[in-house]
Design an enzyme around this catalytic site. Structure first.
Site, PDB file in Angstrom:
ATOM      1  N   ASP A  13     -28.116 -38.925  -6.985  1.00 57.06           N
ATOM      2  CA  ASP A  13     -28.260 -39.983  -6.081  1.00 57.06           C
ATOM      3  C   ASP A  13     -29.768 -40.203  -5.723  1.00 57.06           C
ATOM      4  O   ASP A  13     -30.243 -40.664  -4.767  1.00 57.06           O
ATOM      5  CB  ASP A  13     -27.579 -39.900  -4.889  1.00 57.06           C
ATOM      6  CG  ASP A  13     -25.947 -39.676  -5.206  1.00 57.06           C
ATOM      7  OD1 ASP A  13     -25.358 -40.276  -6.055  1.00 57.06           O
ATOM      8  OD2 ASP A  13     -25.346 -38.636  -4.721  1.00 57.06           O
ATOM      9  N   LYS A  16     -31.873 -43.043  -9.637  1.00 56.77           N
ATOM     10  CA  LYS A  16     -32.420 -43.229 -11.288  1.00 56.77           C
ATOM     11  C   LYS A  16     -32.418 -44.725 -11.719  1.00 56.77           C
ATOM     12  O   LYS A  16     -33.161 -44.922 -12.467  1.00 56.77           O
ATOM     13  CB  LYS A  16     -31.941 -42.408 -12.049  1.00 56.77           C
ATOM     14  CG  LYS A  16     -31.984 -40.823 -11.832  1.00 56.77           C
ATOM     15  CD  LYS A  16     -30.963 -39.824 -12.568  1.00 56.77           C
ATOM     16  CE  LYS A  16     -29.594 -40.140 -12.330  1.00 56.77           C
ATOM     17  NZ  LYS A  16     -29.014 -39.382 -11.003  1.00 56.77           N
ATOM     18  N   GLY A  40     -22.808 -42.931  -9.926  1.00 60.03           N
ATOM     19  CA  GLY A  40     -22.745 -44.312  -9.570  1.00 60.03           C
ATOM     20  C   GLY A  40     -24.143 -44.812  -9.271  1.00 60.03           C
ATOM     21  O   GLY A  40     -25.164 -44.072  -8.627  1.00 60.03           O
ATOM     22  N   HIS A  41     -24.761 -45.952  -9.829  1.00 55.16           N
ATOM     23  CA  HIS A  41     -25.918 -46.371  -9.956  1.00 55.16           C
ATOM     24  C   HIS A  41     -25.836 -47.566  -9.028  1.00 55.16           C
ATOM     25  O   HIS A  41     -24.852 -48.661  -9.527  1.00 55.16           O
ATOM     26  CB  HIS A  41     -26.490 -46.676 -11.131  1.00 55.16           C
ATOM     27  CG  HIS A  41     -26.722 -45.717 -12.155  1.00 55.16           C
ATOM     28  ND1 HIS A  41     -27.225 -44.410 -11.562  1.00 55.16           N
ATOM     29  CD2 HIS A  41     -26.651 -45.362 -13.337  1.00 55.16           C
ATOM     30  CE1 HIS A  41     -27.171 -43.490 -12.478  1.00 55.16           C
ATOM     31  NE2 HIS A  41     -26.872 -44.058 -13.758  1.00 55.16           N
ATOM     32  N   GLN A 223     -25.813 -37.799 -12.756  1.00 54.73           N
ATOM     33  CA  GLN A 223     -25.945 -36.618 -11.857  1.00 54.73           C
ATOM     34  C   GLN A 223     -27.398 -36.162 -11.735  1.00 54.73           C
ATOM     35  O   GLN A 223     -28.424 -36.932 -12.165  1.00 54.73           O
ATOM     36  CB  GLN A 223     -24.903 -35.463 -12.306  1.00 54.73           C
ATOM     37  CG  GLN A 223     -23.434 -35.909 -11.983  1.00 54.73           C
ATOM     38  CD  GLN A 223     -22.786 -36.733 -13.235  1.00 54.73           C
ATOM     39  OE1 GLN A 223     -22.982 -36.490 -14.299  1.00 54.73           O
ATOM     40  NE2 GLN A 223     -22.106 -37.859 -12.807  1.00 54.73           N
TER      41      GLN A 223
HETATM   42  P1  IMP Z   1     -17.554 -33.831 -10.522  1.00 59.22           P
HETATM   43  O1  IMP Z   1     -18.475 -34.321 -11.448  1.00 59.22           O
HETATM   44  O2  IMP Z   1     -16.591 -35.008 -10.098  1.00 59.22           O
HETATM   45  O3  IMP Z   1     -16.632 -32.756 -11.553  1.00 59.22           O
HETATM   46  O4  IMP Z   1     -18.113 -33.156  -9.581  1.00 59.22           O
HETATM   47  C1  IMP Z   1     -18.762 -31.866  -9.416  1.00 59.22           C
HETATM   48  C2  IMP Z   1     -19.726 -31.886  -8.325  1.00 59.22           C
HETATM   49  O5  IMP Z   1     -20.907 -33.113  -8.684  1.00 59.22           O
HETATM   50  C3  IMP Z   1     -19.431 -32.372  -6.857  1.00 59.22           C
HETATM   51  O6  IMP Z   1     -20.320 -31.632  -5.830  1.00 59.22           O
HETATM   52  C4  IMP Z   1     -19.889 -34.014  -6.962  1.00 59.22           C
HETATM   53  O7  IMP Z   1     -20.085 -34.318  -5.516  1.00 59.22           O
HETATM   54  C5  IMP Z   1     -21.052 -33.930  -7.641  1.00 59.22           C
HETATM   55  N1  IMP Z   1     -21.248 -35.206  -8.245  1.00 59.22           N
HETATM   56  C6  IMP Z   1     -20.844 -35.760  -9.349  1.00 59.22           C
HETATM   57  N2  IMP Z   1     -21.372 -36.798  -9.574  1.00 59.22           N
HETATM   58  C7  IMP Z   1     -22.351 -37.233  -9.028  1.00 59.22           C
HETATM   59  C8  IMP Z   1     -23.094 -38.326  -8.843  1.00 59.22           C
HETATM   60  O8  IMP Z   1     -23.296 -38.996  -9.649  1.00 59.22           O
HETATM   61  N3  IMP Z   1     -24.125 -37.956  -7.733  1.00 59.22           N
HETATM   62  C9  IMP Z   1     -24.066 -37.017  -7.103  1.00 59.22           C
HETATM   63  N4  IMP Z   1     -23.203 -36.040  -6.841  1.00 59.22           N
HETATM   64  C10 IMP Z   1     -22.581 -36.148  -7.963  1.00 59.22           C
END
Ligand code: IMP
Length: 425
Positions: A13, A16, A40-41, A223
């Site tokens: 977040d 990017k 999520g962008h 991420q």
């Molecule tokens: P997962 O990717 O859904 O398995 O989540 C694993 C961890 O990554 C959790 O703490 C999520 O909140 C975090 N996470 C996954 N995708 C994002 C993102 O795009 N932005 C911020 N945190 C993320």
């Protein structure tokens, strides 16, 4: 031209998408190399806000080919919903290309993600419950289905039956409803498969072809570094490798093509989900930053955790990604504070550390050492905001070449040689 990677330097977040959007114009392809619709962008174009999860931000530039690489996990229904949303707003998605080898995120992955989180109880990771982890688990276990399997219904059905054996055994053991392979196959093989079929491509050939023809290719990380399954705050991480090096495997190119690595960091730090966070804030200051920065998940709506900028973390991220420059976002959110803080070192039992300790047991004891800097007010980049960026450059030894101070296209400054000693905005 060669490959440029845009990678998050914190816990995701960082914003990017806005720099991918700025840089995309100078590139022919924009490629996602890992993650799925856990990302999520939000991109604001002419006052219109677009929230993208799976499709690379390059889709908003008609001259760019957006590519979903083999390292991404693709929920076909989510992909189609995103295409429908974009097309209903006048964005043509016919030029999108999806790797034949990308793995699919299917209903059973979502069910298992939710179940594992539930079983972990208080120790939950805080995943997005989108099925991302279980899809990567199946990939590594050789139980996954790939995008190209949508083109071969019999293979799809057979692999789905195999892929459900362990999940159904577990669901049965826990007294939960089992999943029916044929029902699921019918759900994905009809219209869903037909609509995805024309987008499926040999994206490795596409990306290498562009690089060999000296066209610019932008690799868009999802991420971020400290959610990386190898280098992040394990187990509170995602199930893929967001670091820049993963762009090679996740897109099917060799490392020599990656020459520019843009590390994106927010002017403060946020994180969603559980896990360590050395500079975390609580109380009124945290509430203020969260409200000013709209720090709620694009995807899940969850309130983010928030803290001051951490230069120790950034030094490590620069190292892990071989970052060649920094791009700093959301400086406007820090406007209005008398003092802004930057963590410049950790104190571990009286010793000053410039990099995070390797052992979790030490990281838990490390305390941030803050530098207090004069705050600023108003829009744009006043002298104190530029001084903040210069201090950051000095602390981490890398130029800040872009700085965002508002959500829209154009609300950013570019500094080709880094923020100069006496810069004015
Ligand atoms: P997962 O990717 O859904 O398995 O989540 C694993 C961890 O990554 C959790 O703490 C999520 O909140 C975090 N996470 C996954 N995708 C994002 C993102 O795009 N932005 C911020 N945190 C993320």
């Amino acid at each position: 031209m060669a490959g440029t990677v845009v990678v998050g330097m914190q816990w995701g977040d960082e914003g990017k998408g806005r720099f991918v959007d700025v840089l995309a114009k100078e590139h022919t392809l924009v490629v996602r190399y890992q993650g799925g619709h856990n990302a999520g962008h939000t991109i604001v174009v002419d006052g219109d806000s677009f929230a993208l999860q799976l499709i690379p931000s390059g889709i908003l530039h008609p001259a760019i080919t957006p590519v979903i690489g083999n390292g991404v996990v693709v929920d076909p229904e989510v992909l189609l919903a995103e295409i429908d949303m974009l097309e209903s707003r006048g964005v043509d998605c016919a030029r999108l290309r999806v790797s034949a080898n990308a793995h699919l995120v299917l209903e059973h992955h979502r069910v298992i993600d939710g179940l594992f989180e539930e079983l972990r109880g208080d120790d939950a990771i805080g995943t997005t419950k989108r099925g991302i982890g279980p899809a990567y688990t199946d990939k590594a276990s050789r139980l996954g289905l790939r995008v190209q399997d949508l083109l071969r219904p019999e293979i799809f059905r057979e692999r789905l039956r195999h892929g459900l054996i362990d999940k159904n055994a577990m669901l049965r053991g826990l007294g939960r409803d089992e999943l029916d392979a044929d029902e699921l196959a019918d759900r994905y093989l009809g219209e869903v498969a037909d609509r995805i079929a024309p987008l499926i491509a040999d994206t490795t050939a596409l990306v290498n072809g562009a690089l060999e023809a000296e066209q610019g290719v932008l690799f868009e990380g999802a991420q971020a570094t400290f959610l990386d399954i190898d280098h992040g705050t394990y187990p509170y991480v995602t199930s893929s490798n967001p670091v820049s090096g993963a762009a090679t495997v996740g897109a099917g190119i060799g490392p020599r093509h990656l020459t520019r690595i843009v590390g994106v960091a927010k002017a403060y730090v946020t994180r969603v989900g559980s896990g360590p966070f050395p500079t975390e804030l609580a109380g009124d200051l945290a509430d203020e930053l969260i409200e000013k920065g709209h720090e709620y998940g694009t995807n899940t709506g969850r309130r983010r955790r928030v803290g001051w900028l951490d230069a120790v973390q950034l030094r490590q991220a620069i190292r892990l990604n071989a970052a060649t420059e920094l791009a700093i976002t959301k400086l406007d959110v820090l406007s209005g504070f008398d003092t802004v803080r930057m963590c410049v070192a950790y104190d571990l039992d009286g010793e000053e550390l410039l990099y995070p300790p390797a052992l979790d047991a030490e990281a838990e004891r490390a305390r941030p050492i803050f530098l207090d800097l004069p705050g600023w007010s108003g829009d744009g980049l006043p002298a104190e905001a530029l001084a903040f960026l210069r201090t950051l450059q000095d602390q981490v030894g890398l130029p800040v070449r872009m700085a965002g101070f508002g959500p829209g296209r154009g609300d950013e400054a570019r500094f080709d040689e880094g923020v100069p000693a006496e810069a004015t905005a």
